[in-house]
Write a protein that holds these residues in place. Structure first.
Motif, PDB file in Angstrom:
ATOM      1  N   PHE A 189      10.893   6.007  -8.229  1.00  7.05           N
ATOM      2  CA  PHE A 189      11.524   5.065  -7.314  1.00  7.05           C
ATOM      3  C   PHE A 189      11.694   5.661  -5.918  1.00  7.05           C
ATOM      4  O   PHE A 189      11.465   4.984  -4.915  1.00  7.05           O
ATOM      5  CB  PHE A 189      12.887   4.614  -7.852  1.00  7.05           C
ATOM      6  N   GLY A 190      12.101   6.905  -5.859  1.00  5.95           N
ATOM      7  CA  GLY A 190      12.306   7.543  -4.557  1.00  5.95           C
ATOM      8  C   GLY A 190      11.028   7.622  -3.750  1.00  5.95           C
ATOM      9  O   GLY A 190      11.003   7.277  -2.559  1.00  5.95           O
ATOM     10  N   SER A 191       9.952   8.043  -4.358  1.00  9.87           N
ATOM     11  CA  SER A 191       8.700   8.160  -3.612  1.00  9.87           C
ATOM     12  C   SER A 191       8.124   6.785  -3.279  1.00  9.87           C
ATOM     13  O   SER A 191       7.558   6.594  -2.199  1.00  9.87           O
ATOM     14  CB  SER A 191       7.685   8.999  -4.388  1.00  9.87           C
ATOM     15  N   ALA A 192       8.290   5.814  -4.176  1.00  7.06           N
ATOM     16  CA  ALA A 192       7.799   4.462  -3.875  1.00  7.06           C
ATOM     17  C   ALA A 192       8.548   3.875  -2.686  1.00  7.06           C
ATOM     18  O   ALA A 192       7.938   3.300  -1.773  1.00  7.06           O
ATOM     19  CB  ALA A 192       7.948   3.558  -5.096  1.00  7.06           C
ATOM     20  N   PHE A 193       9.873   4.012  -2.662  1.00  7.53           N
ATOM     21  CA  PHE A 193      10.649   3.490  -1.539  1.00  7.53           C
ATOM     22  C   PHE A 193      10.373   4.258  -0.251  1.00  7.53           C
ATOM     23  O   PHE A 193      10.332   3.671   0.835  1.00  7.53           O
ATOM     24  CB  PHE A 193      12.141   3.504  -1.853  1.00  7.53           C
ATOM     25  N   LEU A 194      10.186   5.566  -0.357  1.00 12.58           N
ATOM     26  CA  LEU A 194       9.895   6.367   0.829  1.00 12.58           C
ATOM     27  C   LEU A 194       8.585   5.929   1.469  1.00 12.58           C
ATOM     28  O   LEU A 194       8.522   5.655   2.679  1.00 12.58           O
ATOM     29  CB  LEU A 194       9.839   7.852   0.464  1.00 12.58           C
ATOM     30  N   PHE A 195       7.540   5.823   0.681  1.00 11.51           N
ATOM     31  CA  PHE A 195       6.244   5.447   1.242  1.00 11.51           C
ATOM     32  C   PHE A 195       6.194   3.971   1.636  1.00 11.51           C
ATOM     33  O   PHE A 195       5.491   3.607   2.577  1.00 11.51           O
ATOM     34  CB  PHE A 195       5.124   5.808   0.263  1.00 11.51           C
ATOM     35  N   THR A 207       0.833  -1.203   0.000  1.00 14.74           N
ATOM     36  CA  THR A 207       0.000   0.000   0.000  1.00 14.74           C
ATOM     37  C   THR A 207       0.868   1.252   0.000  1.00 14.74           C
ATOM     38  O   THR A 207       0.577   2.219  -0.708  1.00 14.74           O
ATOM     39  CB  THR A 207      -0.932   0.002   1.222  1.00 14.74           C
ATOM     40  N   GLY A 208       1.942   1.239   0.782  1.00 14.63           N
ATOM     41  CA  GLY A 208       2.863   2.374   0.809  1.00 14.63           C
ATOM     42  C   GLY A 208       3.538   2.589  -0.534  1.00 14.63           C
ATOM     43  O   GLY A 208       3.682   3.723  -0.996  1.00 14.63           O
ATOM     44  N   ALA A 209       3.952   1.492  -1.175  1.00 17.82           N
ATOM     45  CA  ALA A 209       4.599   1.622  -2.490  1.00 17.82           C
ATOM     46  C   ALA A 209       3.611   2.176  -3.522  1.00 17.82           C
ATOM     47  O   ALA A 209       3.962   3.040  -4.337  1.00 17.82           O
ATOM     48  CB  ALA A 209       5.149   0.272  -2.941  1.00 17.82           C
ATOM     49  N   LEU A 214       7.317   0.975   8.689  1.00 13.55           N
ATOM     50  CA  LEU A 214       7.362   1.547  10.039  1.00 13.55           C
ATOM     51  C   LEU A 214       5.998   1.467  10.714  1.00 13.55           C
ATOM     52  O   LEU A 214       5.893   1.148  11.907  1.00 13.55           O
ATOM     53  CB  LEU A 214       7.839   3.006   9.992  1.00 13.55           C
ATOM     54  N   ALA A 215       4.937   1.737   9.968  1.00  8.02           N
ATOM     55  CA  ALA A 215       3.586   1.615  10.520  1.00  8.02           C
ATOM     56  C   ALA A 215       3.294   0.163  10.890  1.00  8.02           C
ATOM     57  O   ALA A 215       2.692  -0.115  11.946  1.00  8.02           O
ATOM     58  CB  ALA A 215       2.557   2.122   9.514  1.00  8.02           C
ATOM     59  N   SER A 216       3.744  -0.767  10.074  1.00  7.71           N
ATOM     60  CA  SER A 216       3.565  -2.181  10.371  1.00  7.71           C
ATOM     61  C   SER A 216       4.302  -2.561  11.650  1.00  7.71           C
ATOM     62  O   SER A 216       3.781  -3.302  12.485  1.00  7.71           O
ATOM     63  CB  SER A 216       4.072  -3.023   9.208  1.00  7.71           C
ATOM     64  N   PHE A 217       5.500  -2.061  11.825  1.00  3.76           N
ATOM     65  CA  PHE A 217       6.283  -2.340  13.028  1.00  3.76           C
ATOM     66  C   PHE A 217       5.565  -1.839  14.283  1.00  3.76           C
ATOM     67  O   PHE A 217       5.459  -2.553  15.279  1.00  3.76           O
ATOM     68  CB  PHE A 217       7.666  -1.696  12.909  1.00  3.76           C
ATOM     69  N   VAL A 218       5.059  -0.623  14.203  1.00  5.22           N
ATOM     70  CA  VAL A 218       4.352  -0.052  15.358  1.00  5.22           C
ATOM     71  C   VAL A 218       3.094  -0.859  15.673  1.00  5.22           C
ATOM     72  O   VAL A 218       2.818  -1.178  16.844  1.00  5.22           O
ATOM     73  CB  VAL A 218       4.007   1.436  15.092  1.00  5.22           C
ATOM     74  N   LEU A 219       2.327  -1.209  14.649  1.00  5.00           N
ATOM     75  CA  LEU A 219       1.107  -1.987  14.876  1.00  5.00           C
ATOM     76  C   LEU A 219       1.413  -3.392  15.395  1.00  5.00           C
ATOM     77  O   LEU A 219       0.706  -3.892  16.279  1.00  5.00           O
ATOM     78  CB  LEU A 219       0.287  -2.070  13.585  1.00  5.00           C
ATOM     79  N   GLU A 220       2.468  -4.027  14.878  1.00  6.16           N
ATOM     80  CA  GLU A 220       2.831  -5.353  15.367  1.00  6.16           C
ATOM     81  C   GLU A 220       3.234  -5.315  16.832  1.00  6.16           C
ATOM     82  O   GLU A 220       2.871  -6.196  17.611  1.00  6.16           O
ATOM     83  CB  GLU A 220       3.968  -5.945  14.532  1.00  6.16           C
ATOM     84  N   ARG A 221       3.995  -4.302  17.211  1.00  4.69           N
ATOM     85  CA  ARG A 221       4.370  -4.171  18.633  1.00  4.69           C
ATOM     86  C   ARG A 221       3.147  -3.975  19.501  1.00  4.69           C
ATOM     87  O   ARG A 221       3.036  -4.550  20.583  1.00  4.69           O
ATOM     88  CB  ARG A 221       5.339  -3.004  18.824  1.00  4.69           C
TER      89      ARG A 221
END
Length: 130
Positions: free
Chosen positions: A101-107, A69-71, A113-120
């Motif tokens: 490429f830059g915006s796809a990798f950034l998002f 979704t971010g990509a 990062l959002a996945s990491f926070v939600l998993e924690r």
């Protein structure tokens, strides 16, 4: 000469990936065989931590969903930057790949990062329930 170096590098990395996969399977087989020991069943030794036998990740679909979704959001933002904000500019003819490429990798990184926070958060809630 450059072609040979590139082929050697590709072969090396494919070899290392396959070697790691094979050794992981071997470690899992050894850990499963050791689980049959009486010491393992009584709970005195936790050999799964030593051999890398991990429980399956139940949040993998969340991680992949937010990554993709971010990509996709990054590609959409790059499209609007290129076509929506500056339609008559010609600067993007050569640099449009960097923008996409830059915006796809950034998002995608923001999605991870959002996945990491939600998993924690969900893991902490699961521990409180137990």
């Amino acid at each position: 000469m450059e072609g040979a170096i590139i082929c050697a590098i590709i072969f090396y990395f494919v070899y290392r990936i396959l070697e790691n996969l094979i050794h992981r399977k071997e470690r899992l087989i050894v850990a499963q065989k050791i689980e049959t020991l009486d010491l393992q069943k009584s709970g005195q030794i936790d050999l799964n931590k030593w051999f890398g036998a991990a429980a399956p990740n139940k949040y993998a679909s969340l991680r992949w969903g937010l990554l993709l979704t971010g990509a996709a959001l990054g590609l959409l933002v790059a499209f609007f930057i290129k076509d929506g904000m500056m339609p008559d500019k010609t600067w993007y003819n050569d640099d449009v790949q960097v923008l996409y490429f830059g915006s796809a990798f950034l998002f995608a990184g923001i999605g991870l990062l959002a996945s990491f926070v939600l998993e924690r958060k969900y893991t902490a809630e699961d521990r409180k329930k137990e």
